[in-house]
Write a protein that holds these residues in place. Sequence first.
Motif, PDB file in Angstrom:
ATOM      1  N   ASP A  28       0.825  -1.213   0.000  1.00 39.09           N
ATOM      2  CA  ASP A  28       0.000   0.000   0.000  1.00 39.09           C
ATOM      3  C   ASP A  28       0.856   1.258   0.000  1.00 39.09           C
ATOM      4  O   ASP A  28       0.355   2.354  -0.142  1.00 39.09           O
ATOM      5  N   MET A  29       2.162   1.092   0.223  1.00 40.21           N
ATOM      6  CA  MET A  29       2.989   2.271   0.415  1.00 40.21           C
ATOM      7  C   MET A  29       3.358   2.991  -0.875  1.00 40.21           C
ATOM      8  O   MET A  29       3.945   4.050  -0.831  1.00 40.21           O
ATOM      9  N   GLU A  30       3.018   2.383  -1.987  1.00 39.85           N
ATOM     10  CA  GLU A  30       3.385   3.029  -3.243  1.00 39.85           C
ATOM     11  C   GLU A  30       2.798   4.432  -3.331  1.00 39.85           C
ATOM     12  O   GLU A  30       1.669   4.662  -2.933  1.00 39.85           O
ATOM     13  N   SER A  31       3.567   5.316  -3.844  1.00 38.41           N
ATOM     14  CA  SER A  31       3.117   6.699  -3.926  1.00 38.41           C
ATOM     15  C   SER A  31       1.945   6.828  -4.892  1.00 38.41           C
ATOM     16  O   SER A  31       1.899   6.159  -5.919  1.00 38.41           O
ATOM     17  N   THR A  32       0.989   7.653  -4.519  1.00 42.07           N
ATOM     18  CA  THR A  32      -0.165   7.836  -5.385  1.00 42.07           C
ATOM     19  C   THR A  32       0.068   8.963  -6.376  1.00 42.07           C
ATOM     20  O   THR A  32      -0.771   9.248  -7.212  1.00 42.07           O
ATOM     21  N   GLY A  33       1.214   9.629  -6.239  1.00 42.09           N
ATOM     22  CA  GLY A  33       1.566  10.666  -7.202  1.00 42.09           C
ATOM     23  C   GLY A  33       0.700  11.910  -7.144  1.00 42.09           C
ATOM     24  O   GLY A  33       0.478  12.558  -8.152  1.00 42.09           O
ATOM     25  N   ARG A  34       0.222  12.235  -5.973  1.00 40.81           N
ATOM     26  CA  ARG A  34      -0.615  13.428  -5.863  1.00 40.81           C
ATOM     27  C   ARG A  34       0.218  14.648  -5.487  1.00 40.81           C
ATOM     28  O   ARG A  34       1.324  14.523  -4.942  1.00 40.81           O
ATOM     29  N   THR A  35      -0.303  15.824  -5.794  1.00 41.93           N
ATOM     30  CA  THR A  35       0.304  17.059  -5.305  1.00 41.93           C
ATOM     31  C   THR A  35      -0.768  17.820  -4.534  1.00 41.93           C
ATOM     32  O   THR A  35      -1.782  18.242  -5.094  1.00 41.93           O
ATOM     33  N   ILE A  36      -0.524  17.969  -3.223  1.00 35.09           N
ATOM     34  CA  ILE A  36      -1.508  18.603  -2.347  1.00 35.09           C
ATOM     35  C   ILE A  36      -0.919  19.909  -1.813  1.00 35.09           C
ATOM     36  O   ILE A  36       0.232  19.946  -1.374  1.00 35.09           O
ATOM     37  N   LEU A  37      -1.724  20.944  -1.863  1.00 31.42           N
ATOM     38  CA  LEU A  37      -1.298  22.252  -1.361  1.00 31.42           C
ATOM     39  C   LEU A  37      -2.109  22.590  -0.109  1.00 31.42           C
ATOM     40  O   LEU A  37      -3.328  22.419  -0.107  1.00 31.42           O
ATOM     41  N   HIS A  38      -1.414  23.007   0.931  1.00 29.84           N
ATOM     42  CA  HIS A  38      -2.112  23.497   2.134  1.00 29.84           C
ATOM     43  C   HIS A  38      -1.812  24.980   2.302  1.00 29.84           C
ATOM     44  O   HIS A  38      -0.653  25.388   2.269  1.00 29.84           O
ATOM     45  N   LEU A  39      -2.869  25.753   2.461  1.00 29.53           N
ATOM     46  CA  LEU A  39      -2.715  27.188   2.626  1.00 29.53           C
ATOM     47  C   LEU A  39      -3.221  27.592   4.002  1.00 29.53           C
ATOM     48  O   LEU A  39      -4.289  27.159   4.424  1.00 29.53           O
ATOM     49  N   ASP A  40      -2.427  28.400   4.689  1.00 25.04           N
ATOM     50  CA  ASP A  40      -2.799  28.841   6.031  1.00 25.04           C
ATOM     51  C   ASP A  40      -2.470  30.326   6.144  1.00 25.04           C
ATOM     52  O   ASP A  40      -1.319  30.730   5.968  1.00 25.04           O
ATOM     53  N   MET A  41      -3.472  31.129   6.419  1.00 25.81           N
ATOM     54  CA  MET A  41      -3.233  32.566   6.550  1.00 25.81           C
ATOM     55  C   MET A  41      -2.399  32.824   7.809  1.00 25.81           C
ATOM     56  O   MET A  41      -2.530  32.120   8.801  1.00 25.81           O
ATOM     57  N   ASP A  42      -1.564  33.860   7.775  1.00 27.39           N
ATOM     58  CA  ASP A  42      -0.675  34.150   8.899  1.00 27.39           C
ATOM     59  C   ASP A  42      -1.390  35.023   9.929  1.00 27.39           C
ATOM     60  O   ASP A  42      -1.872  36.101   9.585  1.00 27.39           O
TER      61      ASP A  42
END
Length: 428
Positions: A28-42
């Motif tokens: 199950d550890m194979e990479s799913t090849g996703r790109t996820i962005l998390h945005l957090d205001m300062d």
Amino acid sequence: MKNGNSRLRIFCLQGLDPFYSPIMDLSDMESTGRTILHLDMDAFFAAVEQQDHPQWRGKPLVVGADPKGGKGRGVVSTCSYEARVYGIRSAMPISTAYRLCPTAVYVLPRGGRYAQVSRQIMSLLRDYSPDVEQISIDEAFLDITSTQKLFGGAEALARQIKSQINEKTKLTASVGIAPNKFTAKIASDLRKPDGLVIVKADELLTFLAPLEISRLWGAGPKTVPQLQAMGIYTIGDMARYSQQQLFERLGQPGLHFWRLANGIDDRPVGGAADAKSISRETTFEHDIDDNEQMRDCLFYLCDDLAYEMRKKRLRGRTVTLKIRLDDFSTFSRSQTFDHGTDNSDEMFQRISELFQSFDRGGKCVRLLGVAMSHLQQGVGQMDLFAENDEKRDRMDRVMDQVRKKFGMDAIHRASLLKKRRDSGWIRE
Ligand SMILES: [Mg+2]
């Protein structure tokens, strides 16, 4: 279970959370090849206040309860970076903050205004991906796997989002990009304020390894000493343990930690498109034990969710309560109505019943959530409802109009709003 009403279906699904699957196969550890962005205001609330009040810029500023000359109760909600120099932090008692810096600017939160700016930011994010999951007033995940190339890659996309936000709101945001949600969230926090940290798939484990275990989602003040006693100080230390060992020592949370430490987090970014259910949830800054505070929180979540449903012309037939306890066990309880509803009070009434019949065995609560499923689009307002319900619906519509004008928090019950200010509903 205990209720004979056939309309009422209650079930318990411990293990709904993708983290709680049994010990996993390494394939199950194979990479799913996703790109996820998390945005957090300062320092979001504080930054909005400084933007709206130029005279407060560059000064220590604390958004939270009234300090009342050091005798005030309640906590700091958010503070400006200038206030952090004095040691002031979110969730700190307001009296402590006052002792550290009595000359700071102290302001009460203006929820409606923050919600207004938040909507502006969230709508801007939807230009960059159809999969946007807002997780709090100032934080969101975007799945940019398929859209990044349109903007010249992940980094260019992130820079464009940051500059767009700055142009529209004059506020700064920090962004983390990684192959999964939890790493993206850690990454966005590393270079605050105005940060941008990108973790590529082949760097994932080397990025995580040196970080302190307190950065792992779920490793709080109670868990960290326990882990340290096992010789686990960094995420890399954790990754060297086997699943079996961690499960034996820590139970289910051990498996959760093992997965995270090995960079495994398959949770999808939950966009609104094609939603089979719609939900709201809150993780408390500190685990809570007070039933009244939990009920207030549930009321807020129902109200917020119902408002969203009315905006989208959705009605739901099944309402679900989600509870995560301090040991990370997660439960859900559902009830199905014989009609679709988008009515706040009706949802809250059912959620309250579910909440009252839930036995948390003396444990504190870490997270509360409310979801509606079996959704129907665009059902007429009056066709299914008795006179009482019509009145309630009219009330909801009046409230919606006020909200549209003044923001979400303008019209929450006054007592609730006061409690939200005084309690630990914190935004970083
Ligand atoms: Mg923030």
